[in-house]
Design an enzyme around this catalytic site. Sequence first.
Site, PDB file in Angstrom:
ATOM      1  N   LYS A   1      -0.758  -4.303  -3.269  1.00 34.06           N
ATOM      2  CA  LYS A   1      -2.048  -3.796  -2.794  1.00 34.06           C
ATOM      3  C   LYS A   1      -2.184  -2.347  -3.280  1.00 34.06           C
ATOM      4  O   LYS A   1      -1.754  -1.405  -2.652  1.00 34.06           O
ATOM      5  CB  LYS A   1      -2.076  -3.886  -1.285  1.00 34.06           C
ATOM      6  CG  LYS A   1      -3.306  -3.521  -0.441  1.00 34.06           C
ATOM      7  CD  LYS A   1      -4.594  -3.279  -1.111  1.00 34.06           C
ATOM      8  CE  LYS A   1      -5.684  -3.008  -0.089  1.00 34.06           C
ATOM      9  NZ  LYS A   1      -6.145  -1.616  -0.043  1.00 34.06           N
TER      10      LYS A   1
ATOM     11  N   ASP B   1      10.638   6.086  -9.677  1.00 32.17           N
ATOM     12  CA  ASP B   1      10.326   6.825 -10.907  1.00 32.17           C
ATOM     13  C   ASP B   1      11.098   8.135 -11.004  1.00 32.17           C
ATOM     14  O   ASP B   1      11.541   8.526 -12.090  1.00 32.17           O
ATOM     15  CB  ASP B   1       8.818   7.096 -10.975  1.00 32.17           C
ATOM     16  CG  ASP B   1       8.003   5.823 -11.210  1.00 32.17           C
ATOM     17  OD1 ASP B   1       8.571   4.859 -11.754  1.00 32.17           O
ATOM     18  OD2 ASP B   1       6.821   5.795 -10.845  1.00 32.17           O
TER      19      ASP B   1
ATOM     20  N   SER C   1       0.817  -1.213   0.000  1.00 39.84           N
ATOM     21  CA  SER C   1       0.000   0.000   0.000  1.00 39.84           C
ATOM     22  C   SER C   1       0.855   1.270   0.000  1.00 39.84           C
ATOM     23  O   SER C   1       1.506   1.580  -0.994  1.00 39.84           O
ATOM     24  CB  SER C   1      -0.964  -0.037   1.195  1.00 39.84           C
ATOM     25  OG  SER C   1      -1.989   0.898   1.048  1.00 39.84           O
TER      26      SER C   1
END
Length: 672
Positions: free
Chosen positions: A490, A476, A465
């Site tokens: 998740k 990124d 999560s």
Amino acid sequence: MFYKRLLLSLLPSIALASGSVSAYEKLEPPHDYDQVAQEIVATLENVHYNKTLIDDRISEQAFENYLDSLDPSRSFFLKADIEALKRYQNDFDDALRDGDTQVAYDIYNLYRERAEARIEKVLARVPEMVKGFDYTVDESLNIDPDALEWSSTEAQLDEYWRKRIKNRALTLKLNDEPQEEIIAAIERRYNNQLRQIEQTNAVDVFQSFANSVTAALDPHTNYFAPRASEAFNINMSLSLEGIGAVLQMEDDYTKVVRLIPGGPAEAQNELAPNDRIIAVGQKDEPMVDVIGMRLDDVVDMIRGERGTDVILEVIPAKSSTQNSKKITITREKVKLEDQSAQKKIVEVERGGETFKVGVIELPTFYSDFAAIQRGDKDYKSSTRDTKKLIEELQQEDITGLILDLRNNGGGSLQEANSLTGLFIPGGPVVQIRDASGRVSILGDQDRGVTYSGPMAVMVNRMSASASEIVAGALKDYGRAIVVGDQTFGKGTVQVLQEVDQGQLKITQAKFYRVSGESTQHKGVMPDINFPSLIDTESVGESALENPLPWDHIHETRYPVYWNFEEYIDQLTSLHDTRIKQDANFVALEDQIAEAKRQAEHFKSISLNEMTREQQREDNEAKDLARENTRRKALDLPTLESVEDIEEPEQDAYAHEAAEVLLDFISLYQQNQ
């Protein structure tokens, strides 16, 4: 209605299959839940992320889910029962939509009749069965849930039950329990299971029926009837009390999903994810068998006064013999400070020089909301604590920084967002797409940067999560190299919707990285893979039933600060060479290979005492030999017994993460 007519035509064949007309109390639908059924189907179709039409396709899956919830171990229904009941598989959607759930109760009542008759039959024979077991016979019990089939005859089911009871008796015998206690323990198990069935009420059946439908949409959408709703709300903090473990039901067993960081179970260091709890005991009281028991009742038994002990009998996830062990855990409340960010320094020797790499261990994304509401300016939060620790580490002249998100199951989304902002000068952090396709962006508005140097993020399969949001964003942006194992996956958002009776937890949105990739299902893949004992086949979103798929949307605009991709091949080569020579990782790789071998070859369990004892001795001998090989390579004294094995003092993963980060720094500097 059509399915009612089917019921009338089916009942004679069911009665014939049972051999008698049921004398057991039948449950009937509570009519104050008729409206709830209609609310549930309307909410699922209009609010759920996929806005799926509840039709015959969903009904067929819900039918299978319902049977699995009633009889997951194929212990009560016969094949003839299932064939007859299949006539209802397209009626679940109509039952929910029309607010007439009689079909669920007719199926349940047949189950109840079968279960009570079977358990009473078993209880009548337990003493003679246990006394008559011959543990020298070479026979086995199937333990592969994927290979379980419905018995065709009563005789086949009798044999299946005989083997199950023999397995439990043998497990207790191998734990040195006397025959009288073995008989008493097995009788307690089935008396308890019978009591659980008798205590099941009409609302419980409705909840099971409703969840058979919600589970056909995704694993995180659930209906909670009033009692379960209250328990769920308590459970948002319950996992921070008692033993500090999140539990769920799976195939009649209470399974450990994860341990709460800083909790008693994690500190005790014996309980592990995927362990199955088969009995619970209190001090000076007999163990109570909990196989087949309702989850909320198991949780009630495990909870208790702070400072008292609870005894758990578990089958370890990595056990091939199914032999159980007892674990004593002292109940405590998990304090916020025990879950707080912690710092340490890993020192690495290279070329006669010692390099310091700072490590921030973050067990969860937290914020002391109560302190914030009081107006306390010194309130604790993961971002504030991490910022302070980074500043302290910088005073100690660190060369690089590792953010350790292993076993971090998530927490506050706002904290995940602000913590990412410690490492970037503002910008988007995560994209959230709702059921209508609208995409909103949550980002860091603070242009300040606490740490701008080279860093790594360490993750494993239990990083979920909010952890995946942070790891994905830093990857990124090119702010960190990600090392470890594939994360949990998740990547969905749930909201609570009130209904007339209870509440519906429903998946309403999905998370996406700034690159446009979803964190759902696939999680975040590491740049450098570390070997792991956690089996990705049995743990993670992809191991759940009906998970929402991975996909991607448009990327956002964001800068890339470090081009880690350019160095991945070289870093991987250096990493692979190093761990092949590292005694800790050599031992770990051997342990992983052994676990995989056992998982592939042990689909059934021997009921021969000598074979089981030999398997246990062989496993202990392998564990001891592996540990002593590791210790010899590290010039440590060898051990005499497997009982003396303890966790290594040095965290091999953190040390290797530091090595990888230093490799990158060296390669980067060479290219400048």
